[in-house]
Design an enzyme around this catalytic site. Structure first.
Site, PDB file in Angstrom:
ATOM      1  N   ARG A   1       0.745  -1.231  -0.066  1.00 54.60           N
ATOM      2  CA  ARG A   1       0.020   0.037   0.064  1.00 54.60           C
ATOM      3  C   ARG A   1       0.772   1.178  -0.159  1.00 54.60           C
ATOM      4  O   ARG A   1       0.723   2.218   0.511  1.00 54.60           O
ATOM      5  CB  ARG A   1      -0.905   0.052   1.137  1.00 54.60           C
ATOM      6  CG  ARG A   1      -1.886  -1.069   1.312  1.00 54.60           C
ATOM      7  CD  ARG A   1      -2.929  -1.143   0.294  1.00 54.60           C
ATOM      8  NE  ARG A   1      -3.479  -2.372   0.341  1.00 54.60           N
ATOM      9  CZ  ARG A   1      -3.371  -3.532  -0.116  1.00 54.60           C
ATOM     10  NH1 ARG A   1      -2.269  -3.571  -1.150  1.00 54.60           N
ATOM     11  NH2 ARG A   1      -4.088  -4.697  -0.104  1.00 54.60           N
TER      12      ARG A   1
ATOM     13  N   SER B   1     -10.318  -0.679   4.748  1.00 51.10           N
ATOM     14  CA  SER B   1      -9.497  -0.758   5.906  1.00 51.10           C
ATOM     15  C   SER B   1      -8.706   0.576   6.251  1.00 51.10           C
ATOM     16  O   SER B   1      -8.249   1.321   5.193  1.00 51.10           O
ATOM     17  CB  SER B   1      -8.460  -1.685   5.464  1.00 51.10           C
ATOM     18  OG  SER B   1      -8.875  -3.077   5.404  1.00 51.10           O
TER      19      SER B   1
ATOM     20  N   GLU C   1      -3.763   3.272   6.457  1.00 48.82           N
ATOM     21  CA  GLU C   1      -3.738   3.024   5.096  1.00 48.82           C
ATOM     22  C   GLU C   1      -4.569   4.022   4.297  1.00 48.82           C
ATOM     23  O   GLU C   1      -4.071   4.544   3.180  1.00 48.82           O
ATOM     24  CB  GLU C   1      -4.582   1.777   4.824  1.00 48.82           C
ATOM     25  CG  GLU C   1      -4.609   1.347   3.494  1.00 48.82           C
ATOM     26  CD  GLU C   1      -5.154  -0.170   3.192  1.00 48.82           C
ATOM     27  OE1 GLU C   1      -4.921  -0.911   4.009  1.00 48.82           O
ATOM     28  OE2 GLU C   1      -5.903  -0.514   2.039  1.00 48.82           O
TER      29      GLU C   1
HETATM   30  C1  FAD Z   1     -15.652  -0.677   0.850  1.00 45.75           C
HETATM   31  C2  FAD Z   1     -14.344  -0.508   0.612  1.00 45.75           C
HETATM   32  C3  FAD Z   1     -13.341  -1.537   0.241  1.00 45.75           C
HETATM   33  C4  FAD Z   1     -11.866  -1.370  -0.014  1.00 45.75           C
HETATM   34  N1  FAD Z   1     -11.235  -2.500  -0.175  1.00 45.75           N
HETATM   35  C5  FAD Z   1      -9.865  -2.360  -0.568  1.00 45.75           C
HETATM   36  C6  FAD Z   1      -9.296  -3.455  -0.841  1.00 45.75           C
HETATM   37  O1  FAD Z   1      -9.642  -4.462  -0.721  1.00 45.75           O
HETATM   38  N2  FAD Z   1      -7.838  -3.388  -1.368  1.00 45.75           N
HETATM   39  C7  FAD Z   1      -7.522  -2.044  -1.171  1.00 45.75           C
HETATM   40  O2  FAD Z   1      -6.000  -1.956  -1.776  1.00 45.75           O
HETATM   41  N3  FAD Z   1      -8.110  -0.868  -1.163  1.00 45.75           N
HETATM   42  C8  FAD Z   1      -9.312  -0.971  -0.654  1.00 45.75           C
HETATM   43  N4  FAD Z   1     -10.087   0.110  -0.585  1.00 45.75           N
HETATM   44  C9  FAD Z   1      -9.407   1.513  -0.477  1.00 45.75           C
HETATM   45  C10 FAD Z   1      -9.683   2.033  -1.835  1.00 45.75           C
HETATM   46  O3  FAD Z   1     -10.570   1.794  -2.786  1.00 45.75           O
HETATM   47  C11 FAD Z   1      -8.227   1.870  -2.642  1.00 45.75           C
HETATM   48  O4  FAD Z   1      -7.285   2.735  -1.982  1.00 45.75           O
HETATM   49  C12 FAD Z   1      -8.414   2.716  -4.202  1.00 45.75           C
HETATM   50  O5  FAD Z   1      -7.202   2.441  -4.761  1.00 45.75           O
HETATM   51  C13 FAD Z   1      -8.444   4.243  -4.208  1.00 45.75           C
HETATM   52  O6  FAD Z   1      -8.579   4.756  -5.319  1.00 45.75           O
HETATM   53  P1  FAD Z   1      -9.353   5.999  -5.631  1.00 45.75           P
HETATM   54  O7  FAD Z   1      -9.689   6.085  -6.866  1.00 45.75           O
HETATM   55  O8  FAD Z   1     -10.621   6.176  -4.689  1.00 45.75           O
HETATM   56  O9  FAD Z   1      -8.327   7.296  -5.012  1.00 45.75           O
HETATM   57  P2  FAD Z   1      -8.722   8.386  -3.869  1.00 45.75           P
HETATM   58  O10 FAD Z   1      -9.249   7.822  -2.765  1.00 45.75           O
HETATM   59  O11 FAD Z   1      -9.412   9.364  -4.779  1.00 45.75           O
HETATM   60  O12 FAD Z   1      -7.070   8.654  -3.923  1.00 45.75           O
HETATM   61  C14 FAD Z   1      -6.270   7.840  -2.790  1.00 45.75           C
HETATM   62  C15 FAD Z   1      -4.672   8.296  -3.163  1.00 45.75           C
HETATM   63  O13 FAD Z   1      -4.235   8.329  -4.459  1.00 45.75           O
HETATM   64  C16 FAD Z   1      -4.030   9.575  -5.067  1.00 45.75           C
HETATM   65  N5  FAD Z   1      -4.432   9.504  -6.690  1.00 45.75           N
HETATM   66  C17 FAD Z   1      -5.508   9.009  -7.094  1.00 45.75           C
HETATM   67  N6  FAD Z   1      -5.544   8.940  -8.142  1.00 45.75           N
HETATM   68  C18 FAD Z   1      -4.373   9.575  -8.774  1.00 45.75           C
HETATM   69  C19 FAD Z   1      -3.560   9.533 -10.106  1.00 45.75           C
HETATM   70  N7  FAD Z   1      -4.328   9.488 -11.052  1.00 45.75           N
HETATM   71  N8  FAD Z   1      -2.542   9.887  -9.810  1.00 45.75           N
HETATM   72  C20 FAD Z   1      -1.813   9.861  -8.721  1.00 45.75           C
HETATM   73  N9  FAD Z   1      -2.275   9.786  -7.450  1.00 45.75           N
HETATM   74  C21 FAD Z   1      -3.722   9.591  -7.610  1.00 45.75           C
HETATM   75  C22 FAD Z   1      -4.604  10.559  -4.420  1.00 45.75           C
HETATM   76  O14 FAD Z   1      -3.950  11.942  -4.622  1.00 45.75           O
HETATM   77  C23 FAD Z   1      -4.683  10.082  -2.901  1.00 45.75           C
HETATM   78  O15 FAD Z   1      -3.358  10.253  -2.436  1.00 45.75           O
HETATM   79  C24 FAD Z   1     -11.607  -0.075  -0.049  1.00 45.75           C
HETATM   80  C25 FAD Z   1     -12.269   1.073  -0.141  1.00 45.75           C
HETATM   81  C26 FAD Z   1     -13.604   1.056   0.272  1.00 45.75           C
HETATM   82  C27 FAD Z   1     -14.801   2.087   0.456  1.00 45.75           C
END
Ligand code: FAD
Length: 299
Positions: free
Chosen positions: A172, A220, A290
């Site tokens: 992560r 998480s 995380e």
């Molecule tokens: C119900 C639930 C279950 C989940 N299960 C998991 C799981 O099993 N495994 C897991 O790893 N995560 C899980 N997550 C967390 C989350 O979905 C992941 O971390 C996901 O990768 C975040 O993507 P996002 O597009 O929502 O990013 P955001 O939340 O919008 O951003 C997260 C970070 O990424 C950066 N970012 C976003 N896009 C870019 C880009 N294009 N370039 C550079 N930086 C960028 C942002 O600046 C920020 O720092 C879960 C979340 C929820 C709500």
């Protein structure tokens, strides 16, 4: 020309004082000073090239791993998910995806193309860009295990092709060239690994049975410490159901904090800190976030 977001002419949409509670899966958080939705990659490049280099930029995916403090985010939040949704099969074992594509769509199409292992992407409710930034993973698979190359855009609007060797990738955690954001990734899958919709569905069913998926959360909150699970430590510390304001430690999965009743970002952050401190006191284990916590503490 150097410009502030407020006096720039763009083809896309500029919103001011945009509540980030509309753009985070926790449904909480303060306002973005400026929220930019570019109309095209050229529009985005021009915007970045012209923007005052001192203006802070925050790149937003869909906010599924994000706590924006109630004081909000200064500068510009860029939301480019609408223009970066392309997905194509490049050759037999390779696919290229835009950073705004939902991981669930990546999983489903890769399964249809028989590119595996790809089912795990369906468990990540964020974008490809967010998965690249977080090295998101689920069910034993991790995003960067599959990355062959990425395209990024920098603060000046220039586009770069980069290889995984240019990034330091861990659990992560991803560190790469500063002030660049992902716009596309090429994923390499494995010959002989045939993914299946059935496998993907059973992974999703397992999640439904063990996670509070109908309620606002960020998944998480803490990374798992080596050799243990944060959820186990939090539960054993007696924190299931513990509440601060409208934020509550889920009684279905102790590493999830849910927005039970109009929680503020402050409620959620205070609860995160309470959990971290209690686990440290009870077990002597220092849990690491995380979830990404950004923005200003309210005045
Ligand atoms: C119900 C639930 C279950 C989940 N299960 C998991 C799981 O099993 N495994 C897991 O790893 N995560 C899980 N997550 C967390 C989350 O979905 C992941 O971390 C996901 O990768 C975040 O993507 P996002 O597009 O929502 O990013 P955001 O939340 O919008 O951003 C997260 C970070 O990424 C950066 N970012 C976003 N896009 C870019 C880009 N294009 N370039 C550079 N930086 C960028 C942002 O600046 C920020 O720092 C879960 C979340 C929820 C709500």
């Amino acid at each position: 020309m150097i410009a502030t977001a407020a006096n720039m002419s763009v083809q896309g949409e500029l919103r001011y004082d945009e509540s980030m509670s509309r753009h985070t899966s926790w449904r909480a958080g303060g306002p973005a000073e400026t929220f930019f939705i570019p109309a095209s990659i050229d529009d985005l490049s021009t915007f970045l090239a012209e923007l005052d280099p001192n203006t802070p930029i925050f790149w937003h995916g869909v906010g599924s791993n994000l706590l924006v403090r109630d004081g909000g985010l200064p500068g510009v939040v860029i939301s480019a998910t609408k223009i970066l949704r392309q997905l194509e099969q490049v050759d037999r074992y390779t696919a290229r995806a835009g950073a705004g594509l939902p991981c669930t769509q990546l999983a489903r199409q890769c399964i249809r193309w028989e590119l595996g292992p790809s089912e795990f992407f369906a468990g990540i409710p964020g974008t490809v860009g967010g998965a690249l930034a977080m090295n998101a993973g689920a069910h034993g698979g991790e995003t960067w295990e599959r990355v062959a190359s990425v395209r990024t855009i920098d603060r000046g609007g220039e586009i770069h092709e980069r290889s995984p060797a240019e990034y330091s990738v861990g659990y992560r955690s991803v560190t790469g060239p500063p002030n660049e954001w992902f716009i596309e990734a090429t994923f390499q899958f494995e010959p002989g690994v045939v993914p299946s919709m059935d496998n993907m569905k059973s992974m999703l069913e397992r999640r439904k049975a063990t996670q509070p998926l109908g309620l606002p959360s960020c998944g998480s909150v803490f990374r798992n410490p080596p050799g243990d699970h944060s959820a186990r430590l939090i539960e054993a510390a007696g924190l299931k159901g513990y509440r601060i304001g409208g934020a509550e430690v889920s009684d279905k999965h102790a590493n999830f904090i849910i927005n039970r009743d109009a929680a503020t970002a402050t409620d959620i952050e205070e609860l995160i800190e309470h959990v971290r401190q209690t686990v440290l006191d009870v077990h002597g284990v220092e849990l690491q976030h995380e979830v990404r916590i950004v923005g200003e503490v309210p005045a």
